[in-house]
Scaffold this active site. Structure first.
Site, PDB file in Angstrom:
ATOM      1  N   ASP A  55       2.671  -0.358  -3.128  1.00  0.00           N
ATOM      2  CA  ASP A  55       3.310   0.827  -2.720  1.00  0.00           C
ATOM      3  C   ASP A  55       2.545   1.952  -1.922  1.00  0.00           C
ATOM      4  O   ASP A  55       1.515   1.783  -1.997  1.00  0.00           O
ATOM      5  CB  ASP A  55       3.643   1.297  -4.143  1.00  0.00           C
ATOM      6  CG  ASP A  55       5.104   2.243  -4.180  1.00  0.00           C
ATOM      7  OD1 ASP A  55       5.671   2.201  -3.101  1.00  0.00           O
ATOM      8  OD2 ASP A  55       5.151   3.234  -5.003  1.00  0.00           O
ATOM      9  N   GLY A  56       3.602   2.324  -1.092  1.00  0.00           N
ATOM     10  CA  GLY A  56       3.083   3.562  -0.284  1.00  0.00           C
ATOM     11  C   GLY A  56       3.309   3.348   1.134  1.00  0.00           C
ATOM     12  O   GLY A  56       2.585   4.136   2.166  1.00  0.00           O
ATOM     13  N   ASN A  57       3.663   2.150   1.661  1.00  0.00           N
ATOM     14  CA  ASN A  57       3.791   1.684   3.015  1.00  0.00           C
ATOM     15  C   ASN A  57       4.613   2.855   3.714  1.00  0.00           C
ATOM     16  O   ASN A  57       4.316   3.220   4.769  1.00  0.00           O
ATOM     17  CB  ASN A  57       4.515   0.437   3.073  1.00  0.00           C
ATOM     18  CG  ASN A  57       3.980  -0.846   2.556  1.00  0.00           C
ATOM     19  OD1 ASN A  57       2.561  -0.804   2.462  1.00  0.00           O
ATOM     20  ND2 ASN A  57       4.453  -1.677   2.744  1.00  0.00           N
ATOM     21  N   GLY A  58       5.866   3.208   3.169  1.00  0.00           N
ATOM     22  CA  GLY A  58       6.715   4.066   3.978  1.00  0.00           C
ATOM     23  C   GLY A  58       5.871   5.432   4.098  1.00  0.00           C
ATOM     24  O   GLY A  58       5.964   6.261   5.088  1.00  0.00           O
ATOM     25  N   ARG A  59       5.357   6.019   2.924  1.00  0.00           N
ATOM     26  CA  ARG A  59       4.555   7.428   3.226  1.00  0.00           C
ATOM     27  C   ARG A  59       3.293   7.274   3.941  1.00  0.00           C
ATOM     28  O   ARG A  59       2.958   8.255   4.583  1.00  0.00           O
ATOM     29  CB  ARG A  59       3.985   7.660   1.644  1.00  0.00           C
ATOM     30  CG  ARG A  59       5.194   8.483   1.006  1.00  0.00           C
ATOM     31  CD  ARG A  59       4.899   8.672  -0.557  1.00  0.00           C
ATOM     32  NE  ARG A  59       5.064   7.076  -1.101  1.00  0.00           N
ATOM     33  CZ  ARG A  59       4.515   6.966  -2.269  1.00  0.00           C
ATOM     34  NH1 ARG A  59       3.797   7.896  -2.772  1.00  0.00           N
ATOM     35  NH2 ARG A  59       4.487   5.800  -2.810  1.00  0.00           N
TER      36      ARG A  59
ATOM     37  N   ARG B 202       4.064   3.718 -12.696  1.00  0.00           N
ATOM     38  CA  ARG B 202       5.187   3.346 -13.366  1.00  0.00           C
ATOM     39  C   ARG B 202       5.070   1.609 -13.106  1.00  0.00           C
ATOM     40  O   ARG B 202       4.331   1.216 -11.959  1.00  0.00           O
ATOM     41  CB  ARG B 202       6.717   3.745 -13.104  1.00  0.00           C
ATOM     42  CG  ARG B 202       6.685   3.797 -11.559  1.00  0.00           C
ATOM     43  CD  ARG B 202       8.235   4.500 -11.173  1.00  0.00           C
ATOM     44  NE  ARG B 202       8.244   4.898  -9.817  1.00  0.00           N
ATOM     45  CZ  ARG B 202       8.413   6.062  -9.365  1.00  0.00           C
ATOM     46  NH1 ARG B 202       8.262   7.293 -10.213  1.00  0.00           N
ATOM     47  NH2 ARG B 202       8.765   6.189  -7.971  1.00  0.00           N
TER      48      ARG B 202
ATOM     49  N   ARG C 155      -1.637  -0.551  -9.144  1.00  0.00           N
ATOM     50  CA  ARG C 155      -0.443   0.046  -8.398  1.00  0.00           C
ATOM     51  C   ARG C 155      -1.092   0.950  -7.253  1.00  0.00           C
ATOM     52  O   ARG C 155      -1.695   1.745  -7.577  1.00  0.00           O
ATOM     53  CB  ARG C 155       0.587   0.497  -9.000  1.00  0.00           C
ATOM     54  CG  ARG C 155       1.688   1.241  -8.405  1.00  0.00           C
ATOM     55  CD  ARG C 155       2.917   1.693  -8.990  1.00  0.00           C
ATOM     56  NE  ARG C 155       4.167   2.186  -8.183  1.00  0.00           N
ATOM     57  CZ  ARG C 155       5.327   1.816  -8.233  1.00  0.00           C
ATOM     58  NH1 ARG C 155       5.601   1.295  -9.537  1.00  0.00           N
ATOM     59  NH2 ARG C 155       6.257   2.070  -7.436  1.00  0.00           N
TER      60      ARG C 155
ATOM     61  N   HIS D  21       5.219  -1.017   6.711  1.00  0.00           N
ATOM     62  CA  HIS D  21       5.385  -2.377   6.219  1.00  0.00           C
ATOM     63  C   HIS D  21       4.569  -3.340   7.026  1.00  0.00           C
ATOM     64  O   HIS D  21       3.987  -4.231   6.411  1.00  0.00           O
ATOM     65  CB  HIS D  21       6.996  -2.720   6.162  1.00  0.00           C
ATOM     66  CG  HIS D  21       7.479  -1.886   5.234  1.00  0.00           C
ATOM     67  ND1 HIS D  21       7.228  -1.556   3.954  1.00  0.00           N
ATOM     68  CD2 HIS D  21       8.962  -1.145   5.455  1.00  0.00           C
ATOM     69  CE1 HIS D  21       8.025  -0.716   3.428  1.00  0.00           C
ATOM     70  NE2 HIS D  21       9.168  -0.466   4.220  1.00  0.00           N
TER      71      HIS D  21
ATOM     72  N   ASN E 188      15.199  -3.228  -4.629  1.00  0.00           N
ATOM     73  CA  ASN E 188      15.043  -2.791  -3.427  1.00  0.00           C
ATOM     74  C   ASN E 188      15.981  -2.963  -2.344  1.00  0.00           C
ATOM     75  O   ASN E 188      16.190  -2.279  -0.962  1.00  0.00           O
ATOM     76  CB  ASN E 188      13.675  -3.448  -2.532  1.00  0.00           C
ATOM     77  CG  ASN E 188      12.408  -2.824  -3.359  1.00  0.00           C
ATOM     78  OD1 ASN E 188      11.418  -3.245  -3.554  1.00  0.00           O
ATOM     79  ND2 ASN E 188      12.388  -1.361  -3.432  1.00  0.00           N
TER      80      ASN E 188
END
Ligand code: IPE
Ligand code: IPE
Ligand code: MG
Length: 254
Positions: free
Chosen positions: A26-30, A200, A194, A43, A74
């Protein structure tokens, strides 16, 4: 199907190196947004991190690495991002499979693949076939995967195979259901990681994470590298995995 012992039925052997690592990337977008780049750049960078972490896990003796690439939720993202993710998936399969194969990695894919375009489904099938004989490490990509989908599809498969169960619900047991879960070919994850700061499960391996050790890091996935992996494994080594027992019992069993 021979299957692996379940953590709720039998106490698993605990080793220094997790046998199975499952990661929510997680966190590619940010990662991209903080660099004023479009999300898709994150991504694309994330695919590079996959390459690094696959090789690092294989070198450390991890036997199963499972990566959450696209959740059943998604699809709720903007259509443009979804289609770019699909294109990236296609490109990665076209470009990376030869190297996976050379490196002795077996590729598996779990999730509801029926929602994908034909071209992607064909590439997945041929990559699975091409790497099927490899034994160094099993890399599983969870694509259009959801933990709830998995439990429901397992129940459907169980009932299709043994219709008499419908009239005798006592026959529904963990042992009866587990072989029909999508990842029945792997032991349960020892270590769940994660990245990206959220704490989560986001509908990942709900059944299989029953006794996994959880590790959360603020690092965005594109920044997660071999060192970050070592930090996660070091944290894992310090855990006392009790599986319901007391500390004293764990000490005497070792
Ligand atoms: C994870 O990164 C990749 C996928 C879900 C496909 P995100 O795209 O969720 O990145 P953030 O969480 O928005 O930063
Ligand atoms: C989980 O990340 C799914 C993948 C990494 C593929 P999300 O970014 O979709 O999770 P939420 O929406 O923040 O829970
Ligand atoms: Mg996210």
């Amino acid at each position: 199907m021979k299957g692996f012992p379940s953590s709720t039925q039998q106490i698993p052997v605990v080793r220094d190196v997790p046998r199975h690592v499952a990661i929510i990337m997680d966190g590619n977008g940010r990662w991209a947004t903080t660099r004023r780049l479009p999300r898709v750049a994150g991504h694309a960078k994330g695919v590079e991190a996959v390459r690094t972490v696959v090789e690092a896990c294989a070198r450390r003796g991890v036997e199963y690495l499972t990566l959450f690439a696209f959740s059943s939720e998604n699809w709720r993202r903007p259509a443009e991002e979804v289609s770019l993710l699909m294109r990236l998936f296609v490109n990665a399969l076209e470009r990376e499979v030869a190297q996976l194969s050379d490196n002795g990695i077996r590729l598996c894919v779990v999730g509801d693949l029926s929602a994908f375009e034909r071209r992607l489904r064909e590439l997945i099938a041929s990559a699975i076939e091409r790497t099927a004989g490899n034994t160094r490490m099993t890399l599983t990509i969870a694509a259009n995967y959801g933990g709830r989908w998995d439990i429901v599809q397992a129940m459907r498969r169980l009932l299709a195979k043994r219709p008499e169960i419908a009239n005798d619900p006592e026959l529904i047991t963990e042992e009866a259901l587990a072989p029909h879960l999508a990842m029945a070919y792997a032991p349960e994850p020892d270590l769940f990681v994660r990245t990206g700061g959220e704490q989560r499960i986001s509908n990942f391996l709900l059944w299989q994470l029953a006794y996994s050790e959880f590790y959360f890091t603020d690092a965005f996935w594109p920044d997660f590298d071999a060192r970050a992996l070592d930090d996660a494994i070091a944290s894992y080594r310090n855990r006392e995995r009790r599986f319901g027992r007391t500390s004293a019992q764990v000490a005497t069993s070792a």
